[in-house]
Motif scaffolding. Structure first.
Motif, short mmCIF file in Angstrom:
data_model
loop_
_atom_site.label_atom_id
_atom_site.label_comp_id
_atom_site.label_asym_id
_atom_site.label_seq_id
_atom_site.Cartn_x
_atom_site.Cartn_y
_atom_site.Cartn_z
N GLN A 28 0.89 -1.18 0.14
CA GLN A 28 0.06 -0.08 0.00
C GLN A 28 0.97 1.27 0.13
O GLN A 28 1.86 1.30 0.89
CB GLN A 28 -0.49 0.09 1.15
CG GLN A 28 -2.09 0.84 1.29
CD GLN A 28 -3.13 0.37 2.56
OE1 GLN A 28 -2.78 -0.57 3.15
NE2 GLN A 28 -3.83 1.33 2.75
N ARG A 47 -5.75 -4.83 2.62
CA ARG A 47 -5.71 -3.35 2.91
C ARG A 47 -5.91 -3.06 4.67
O ARG A 47 -6.32 -3.91 5.40
CB ARG A 47 -6.92 -2.50 2.61
CG ARG A 47 -6.43 -1.09 2.39
CD ARG A 47 -7.21 -0.41 1.02
NE ARG A 47 -8.70 -0.58 1.04
CZ ARG A 47 -9.56 0.40 1.48
NH1 ARG A 47 -9.02 1.61 1.91
NH2 ARG A 47 -10.92 0.31 1.46
N HIS A 77 -3.19 0.75 -3.53
CA HIS A 77 -3.73 1.30 -2.34
C HIS A 77 -4.11 -0.04 -1.35
O HIS A 77 -4.78 -0.14 -0.42
CB HIS A 77 -5.27 1.68 -2.69
CG HIS A 77 -6.38 0.99 -3.27
ND1 HIS A 77 -5.94 -0.10 -4.17
CD2 HIS A 77 -7.56 0.71 -2.43
CE1 HIS A 77 -7.04 -1.00 -4.19
NE2 HIS A 77 -7.91 -0.55 -3.57
N CYS A 78 -3.32 -1.00 -1.75
CA CYS A 78 -3.61 -2.34 -0.81
C CYS A 78 -2.05 -3.27 -1.00
O CYS A 78 -1.29 -2.82 -1.70
CB CYS A 78 -4.61 -3.00 -1.31
SG CYS A 78 -4.50 -3.72 -3.03
N ASP A 79 -1.79 -4.30 -0.12
CA ASP A 79 -0.77 -4.93 -0.09
C ASP A 79 -0.93 -6.14 -0.89
O ASP A 79 -2.20 -6.82 -0.95
CB ASP A 79 -0.30 -5.38 1.25
CG ASP A 79 0.03 -4.28 1.91
OD1 ASP A 79 0.31 -3.20 1.66
OD2 ASP A 79 0.12 -4.67 3.29
#
Lengths: 187, 187
Positions: A28, A47, A77-79
């Motif tokens: 992220q 997230r 916006h996330c892993d």
DNA sequence: GGCAGCATATGATTGAAATCATATTCCAGA
DNA sequence: TCTGGAATATGATTTCAATCATATGCTGCC
């Protein structure tokens, strides 16, 4: 071969790699490099919420792409965390963006995306059906029972036990045929 | 104004009309004319299964588009039936297909579609959470509780009663704040 | 101002799916 | 051929969300 529409992009846009369980593909906030097509293995997108809650956004499975929206964004916006080892192809963000100048790619992308949206909407409708028996019936009518019953159950957000029971009830009600162990079709 | 990306198409591609409950916009098998943007009202997309079972594919709500995939298909594959009166805009199939030759439209379409897919995947993950309390918590973390609790509950595929109870439990556990009647936010 | 309608809220009861348990079949591979 | 693992299948029990019921607060409008 890559699935549509990415097969239409130049081969220079692809980077193949193998992945091991625990690998982190991106975090992220990291600069976006592109989207991924998962060949084999499993990848979770997670997230972290404002108070530290971990929220699974998506579970990518073999043959599917993920992080498509990153192409239109500066930062992930996330892993992306590898759960099971496998292999994937990364597709460059810039190549995709450039690809939209090619009407063939653009249309293929549009078709693919529109069909995916349609499929998601339908599954969400079906998952919204409360009674397990009705849900399973709807799933069969929608043609979702192609692989194993266990996979089918997961798509319906039911336990496989509940799904087996519903299938048996449908067979007993004469609405579904069970020609052989593990195979079910509409009566 | 039309929502992205259709605002980028020539105004000649749009046809506005009002709709009354019971109207049929198209039938399964009919020649496709394009997609629709629903301004107000409600429209159901339904498919009739091989044995005559009616299956709701999608419920379109105000401000959303539907039948996007018809642009890439010769025939509609479901019926569109107006549930509540309202108004909509039809967008010509040919204009959309031609639009893909415009990289700006193509990219806007791609972005919109990718984000929609992402949102669907996330909601499906959340809906897959079994415990109402965990599901509601995940829904809040995901920012799904913007309108009324009733709308929120519907998105989570929970009854509003179960949702209120889960919210209260979360408030009592100190994980969520309830500053005023009907408003909840992360603690 | 009063009424209708809707969102909010919660209690009581029921019902159905989850869970836990176990058996069988099938298949791949040593 | 034997073995291990996975899918199929079903029974018993529990749990928890759905359902039914009811009350209150809020808003728009006649």
């Amino acid at each position: 071969m890559l699935p549509e529409p990415y097969d239409l992009l130049p081969t220079t846009a692809r980077q193949s790699q193998t992945i091991a369980a625990g690998d982190v593909l991106f975090r992220q906030g990291a600069q976006t490099r592109g989207l991924y097509v998962l060949k084999t293995g499993r990848v979770h997108l997670e997230r972290v919420g404002p108070n530290g809650e971990r929220l699974i956004i998506h579970r990518a499975t073999s043959g599917t792409s993920f992080a498509e929206a990153s192409v239109f964004s500066e930062r992930y916006h996330c892993d992306a965390i590898v759960m099971d080892a496998g292999a994937l192809v990364r597709i460059d963000k810039s190549a995709v963006l450039a690809g939209f100048a090619n009407p063939d790619f653009a249309r293929a992308y549009g078709r693919q995306a529109a069909q995916q949206v349609q499929a998601h909407r339908q599954i969400m409708e079906i998952v919204g059906i409360r009674r397990a028996e009705d849900r399973v019936m709807a799933g069969i009518v929608a043609g979702l029972l192609d692989g194993t019953v266990i996979d089918f159950a997961a798509r319906l957000q039911l336990t496989h036990e509940a799904t087996y029971r519903a299938l048996r009830a449908l067979v007993e009600a004469g609405r579904v045929n069970n020609p052989s162990r593990g195979t079910y079709r509409l009566a």
